[in-house]
Design a protein around this motif. Structure first.
Motif, mmCIF file in Angstrom:
data_model
loop_
_atom_site.group_PDB
_atom_site.id
_atom_site.type_symbol
_atom_site.label_atom_id
_atom_site.label_comp_id
_atom_site.label_asym_id
_atom_site.label_seq_id
_atom_site.Cartn_x
_atom_site.Cartn_y
_atom_site.Cartn_z
ATOM 1 N N GLY A 51 10.089 -9.464 14.651
ATOM 2 C CA GLY A 51 9.512 -8.188 15.066
ATOM 3 C C GLY A 51 9.230 -7.253 13.907
ATOM 4 N N ARG A 52 8.884 -6.023 14.263
ATOM 5 C CA ARG A 52 8.566 -4.984 13.295
ATOM 6 C C ARG A 52 9.743 -4.018 13.208
ATOM 7 N N VAL A 53 10.185 -3.719 11.993
ATOM 8 C CA VAL A 53 11.317 -2.815 11.797
ATOM 9 C C VAL A 53 10.847 -1.380 11.985
ATOM 10 N N LEU A 54 11.550 -0.669 12.861
ATOM 11 C CA LEU A 54 11.216 0.726 13.149
ATOM 12 C C LEU A 54 12.104 1.699 12.387
ATOM 13 N N ALA A 55 13.376 1.332 12.216
ATOM 14 C CA ALA A 55 14.322 2.218 11.528
ATOM 15 C C ALA A 55 15.486 1.393 11.004
ATOM 16 N N ILE A 56 16.151 1.932 10.004
ATOM 17 C CA ILE A 56 17.322 1.275 9.434
ATOM 18 C C ILE A 56 18.295 2.352 8.983
ATOM 19 N N LYS A 57 19.588 2.139 9.277
ATOM 20 C CA LYS A 57 20.589 3.104 8.822
ATOM 21 C C LYS A 57 21.893 2.381 8.522
ATOM 22 N N PRO A 58 22.651 2.878 7.543
ATOM 23 C CA PRO A 58 23.937 2.269 7.200
ATOM 24 C C PRO A 58 24.913 2.394 8.370
ATOM 25 N N ALA A 59 25.697 1.332 8.605
ATOM 26 C CA ALA A 59 26.684 1.352 9.686
ATOM 27 C C ALA A 59 27.740 0.278 9.452
ATOM 28 N N ASN A 60 28.992 0.671 9.442
ATOM 29 C CA ASN A 60 30.122 -0.269 9.388
ATOM 30 C C ASN A 60 30.019 -1.299 8.261
ATOM 31 N N GLY A 61 29.692 -0.877 7.071
ATOM 32 C CA GLY A 61 29.619 -1.786 5.937
ATOM 33 C C GLY A 61 28.361 -2.642 5.912
ATOM 34 N N GLY A 62 27.402 -2.331 6.753
ATOM 35 C CA GLY A 62 26.142 -3.069 6.788
ATOM 36 C C GLY A 62 25.037 -2.130 7.202
ATOM 37 N N TYR A 63 24.094 -2.637 7.970
ATOM 38 C CA TYR A 63 22.969 -1.821 8.413
ATOM 39 C C TYR A 63 22.671 -2.086 9.876
ATOM 40 N N GLN A 64 22.366 -1.021 10.599
ATOM 41 C CA GLN A 64 21.867 -1.133 11.964
ATOM 42 C C GLN A 64 20.357 -0.992 11.860
ATOM 43 N N VAL A 65 19.652 -2.029 12.298
ATOM 44 C CA VAL A 65 18.204 -2.061 12.156
ATOM 45 C C VAL A 65 17.572 -2.028 13.544
ATOM 46 N N LYS A 66 16.687 -1.072 13.758
ATOM 47 C CA LYS A 66 15.962 -0.941 15.024
ATOM 48 C C LYS A 66 14.657 -1.718 14.879
ATOM 49 N N VAL A 67 14.435 -2.662 15.808
ATOM 50 C CA VAL A 67 13.295 -3.577 15.697
ATOM 51 C C VAL A 67 12.481 -3.573 16.989
ATOM 52 N N LEU A 68 11.174 -3.613 16.849
ATOM 53 C CA LEU A 68 10.271 -3.815 17.981
ATOM 54 C C LEU A 68 9.908 -5.296 17.981
ATOM 55 N N THR A 69 10.356 -6.022 19.016
ATOM 56 C CA THR A 69 10.126 -7.467 19.070
ATOM 57 C C THR A 69 8.681 -7.773 19.459
ATOM 58 N N PRO A 70 8.232 -9.002 19.216
ATOM 59 C CA PRO A 70 6.884 -9.385 19.625
ATOM 60 C C PRO A 70 6.663 -9.245 21.136
ATOM 61 N N ALA A 71 7.749 -9.289 21.923
ATOM 62 C CA ALA A 71 7.644 -9.143 23.378
ATOM 63 C C ALA A 71 7.576 -7.672 23.794
ATOM 64 N N GLY A 72 7.633 -6.749 22.840
ATOM 65 C CA GLY A 72 7.535 -5.326 23.142
ATOM 66 C C GLY A 72 8.873 -4.651 23.416
ATOM 67 N N GLU A 73 9.973 -5.358 23.202
ATOM 68 C CA GLU A 73 11.303 -4.792 23.415
ATOM 69 C C GLU A 73 11.813 -4.133 22.140
ATOM 70 N N VAL A 74 12.561 -3.054 22.312
ATOM 71 C CA VAL A 74 13.223 -2.424 21.170
ATOM 72 C C VAL A 74 14.649 -2.953 21.140
ATOM 73 N N ARG A 75 15.038 -3.537 20.024
ATOM 74 C CA ARG A 75 16.383 -4.091 19.872
ATOM 75 C C ARG A 75 17.029 -3.526 18.626
ATOM 76 N N TYR A 76 18.357 -3.489 18.649
ATOM 77 C CA TYR A 76 19.132 -3.099 17.480
ATOM 78 C C TYR A 76 19.814 -4.354 16.940
ATOM 79 N N VAL A 77 19.642 -4.602 15.663
ATOM 80 C CA VAL A 77 20.229 -5.770 15.010
ATOM 81 C C VAL A 77 21.172 -5.269 13.931
ATOM 82 N N PHE A 78 22.393 -5.821 13.898
ATOM 83 C CA PHE A 78 23.324 -5.469 12.830
ATOM 84 C C PHE A 78 23.206 -6.525 11.738
ATOM 85 N N VAL A 79 23.042 -6.058 10.499
ATOM 86 C CA VAL A 79 22.978 -6.946 9.343
ATOM 87 C C VAL A 79 24.149 -6.601 8.445
#
Length: 84
Positions: A51-79
């Motif tokens: 998907g397309r990354v909409l936002a990224i912010k530091p969280a718990n020693g990593g990053y919380q990344v907000k993503v718009l998936t190809p299916a049109g869903e907004v998901r949060y991924v922890f990296v």
């Protein structure tokens, strides 16, 4: 008493020991404990979701990344910040 040849071989072996055998934090593999950059976390999330990354912010020693998936869903991924 060691012979000169034996002393030379010992010296060569000691000098040629790779620095990767060093204790963590004292030389060795410089990637150990190295934190991931936001750009690397963004790329990781993009590869995981396709998907397309909409936002990224530091969280718990990593990053919380907000993503718009190809299916049109907004998901949060922890990296994880260590990249492991």
């Amino acid at each position: 008493m060691p012979t000169p040849a034996r002393a030379l071989v010992t010296l060569i072996l000691v000098v040629s020991i790779p620095t990767t055998w060093a204790a963590p934090g004292r030389g060795g593999d410089s990637r150990q404990g190295q934190q991931m950059t936001p750009a690397q976390a963004e790329e990781t999330a993009r590869r995981k979701t396709g998907g397309r990354v909409l936002a990224i912010k530091p969280a718990n020693g990593g990053y919380q990344v907000k993503v718009l998936t190809p299916a049109g869903e907004v998901r949060y991924v922890f990296v994880a910040g260590s990249g492991r």
